[in-house]
Design an enzyme around this catalytic site. Structure first.
Site, short mmCIF file in Angstrom:
data_model
loop_
_atom_site.label_atom_id
_atom_site.label_comp_id
_atom_site.label_asym_id
_atom_site.label_seq_id
_atom_site.Cartn_x
_atom_site.Cartn_y
_atom_site.Cartn_z
N GLY A 13 0.82 -1.21 0.00
CA GLY A 13 0.00 0.00 0.00
C GLY A 13 0.85 1.25 0.00
N SER A 15 1.53 3.37 -2.60
CA SER A 15 1.40 4.22 -3.78
C SER A 15 1.02 5.66 -3.45
CB SER A 15 0.36 3.63 -4.74
OG SER A 15 -0.93 3.62 -4.14
N ARG A 16 0.56 5.91 -2.23
CA ARG A 16 0.15 7.28 -1.89
C ARG A 16 0.13 7.44 -0.38
NH1 ARG A 16 -5.65 7.64 -1.06
NH2 ARG A 16 -6.60 5.57 -1.15
N ARG A 38 -3.17 -1.62 -5.28
CA ARG A 38 -4.25 -2.45 -5.80
C ARG A 38 -4.52 -2.22 -7.27
NH1 ARG A 38 -9.87 -2.27 -2.65
NH2 ARG A 38 -9.58 -0.06 -3.13
N TYR A 155 -13.89 -0.02 10.31
CA TYR A 155 -12.50 0.42 10.24
C TYR A 155 -11.80 0.20 11.58
CZ TYR A 155 -8.58 3.57 9.15
OH TYR A 155 -7.33 4.10 8.93
N SER A 156 -12.45 0.57 12.67
CA SER A 156 -11.86 0.39 14.00
C SER A 156 -11.62 -1.08 14.30
CB SER A 156 -12.77 1.01 15.07
OG SER A 156 -12.88 2.41 14.91
N LYS A 159 -8.53 -2.22 12.30
CA LYS A 159 -7.28 -1.66 12.80
C LYS A 159 -6.93 -2.20 14.18
CE LYS A 159 -6.12 0.94 9.31
NZ LYS A 159 -4.86 0.76 8.57
#
Length: 244
Positions: A13, A15-16, A38, A155-156, A159
Site C-alpha cells: 500500500g 502508492s500514496r 491495488r 474500520y476500527s 485496525k
C-alpha cells in the site's frame, strides 16, 4: 548501506499517502523499495519516481491484497530468491457509516482489505524471513483501532485486529530475530482525510492540528534501522495526543 549490502523494504500500500511517505523515507535510509498497490499504476509510478530520486532501486507490484491467491503469486515471484528485510503493511480503506446503517459490503470490503490483506501479504514472505533470522515487520494501524470511533465500527475493528495480530506475530517470530511493531497514526493530512470535518475533530486533539506524513514516516525508518533493534511488540502512537 552500500550497493553490495543494500536491503529491500516491501511497502504494502505504498502508492500514496503514508505508504508513499514511508517508501521515500526508507529509500533515504538506503533501502531498495518494492511498492504494492491495488490498481492505481499512475500513483505507484509517482512513488517509484520519488524513490528513485533518492538513488535506490524501486519496483512496483499491482494486485489486490484482499485476494489471497493474487497476493501470494505476486510476492512469491518477486521474492523467490531473497526475502525483504523489512515489510511495512500500510494498506487500508475506509467505508464509514453508523453501524445501524452499515451494509454487509461496507463491513466486508474494509475488513477484507485492512485485516485479511495483512495475512495475505505477510504470510507469503514470512517463512524466508524467518530462515534469514533477521527482519522487520511494521504494521500501520490507527488511533481508531486503539480507542474506537463512531461511524467507523468496520474500520476500527480492522485496525484493532491488526494490533492484536502484530502482537501475536511478535511472540512467534521474535526468537528468529524478526522485530514486529505497530505505528498507530492519528488524523494525518492525506487524500483519505481531506474531506473530514476539521471543525469537529480539531477540538479533540490537544495539539490542535492534523499530523503530516513527514511526522509518521521517520518513525518507520527508525524502527527499520539499527536504532530500533530492541523495540519489539510495541504500539507507538503518532496522534497529537488524541489518544494517551
Amino acid at each position: 548501506m552500500t550497493d553490495t549490502t543494500r536491503q529491500t523494504a516491501l511497502v504494502i500500500g505504498g502508492s500514496r499517502g503514508i505508504g508513499r511517505g514511508i517508501a521515500v523515507e526508507l529509500a533515504r535510509h538506503g533501502f531498495d523499495i518494492c511498492v504494492t498497490c491495488r490498481a492505481n499504476q499512475a500513483a505507484a509510478d509517482e512513488t517509484r519516481r520519488q524513490v528513485e530520486a533518492e538513488g535506490v532501486r524501486c519496483d512496483t507490484l499491482l494486485f489486490d491484497m484482499a485476494d489471497s491467491r493474487a497476493s501470494k503469486d505476486a510476492l512469491d515471484k518477486r521474492f523467490e530468491t531473497m526475502p525483504p528485510f523489512c515489510v511495512v503493511y500500510c494498506a487500508g480503506i475506509a467505508r464509514d457509516n453508523l453501524m445501524m446503517w452499515m451494509s454487509q459490503d461496507e463491513w466486508r470490503d474494509v475488513t477484507r482489505t485492512n485485516l485479511d490483506g495483512f495475512f495475505n501479504t505477510i504470510q507469503p514472505v514470512l517463512f524466508n524471513m524467518m530462515a534469514a533470522r533477521a527482519g522487520r515487520v511494521i504494521v500501520i494501524s490507527s488511533v481508531s483501532g486503539q480507542i474506537g470511533q463512531a461511524g467507523q465500527v468496520n474500520y476500527s475493528a480492522s485496525k484493532a485486529g491488526l494490533i492484536g495480530a502484530a502482537k501475536a506475530l511478535a511472540r512467534e517470530v521474535g526468537p528468529r530475530g524478526i522485530l514486529v511493531n505497530v505505528i498507530a497514526p492519528g488524523v494525518i493530512e492525506t487524500d483519505m482525510t481531506a474531506d473530514l470535518p476539521k471543525e469537529k475533530i480539531l477540538p479533540m486533539i490537544p495539539l490542535k492540528r492534523f499530523g503530516t506524513v513527514d511526522e509518521v514516516a521517520p518513525l518507520a525508518a527508525f524502527l527499520a534501522g539499527p536504532g530500533g533493534a530492541y523495540i519489539h511488540g510495541q504500539v507507538i502512537g503518532v496522534n497529537g495526543g488524541l489518544a494517551m
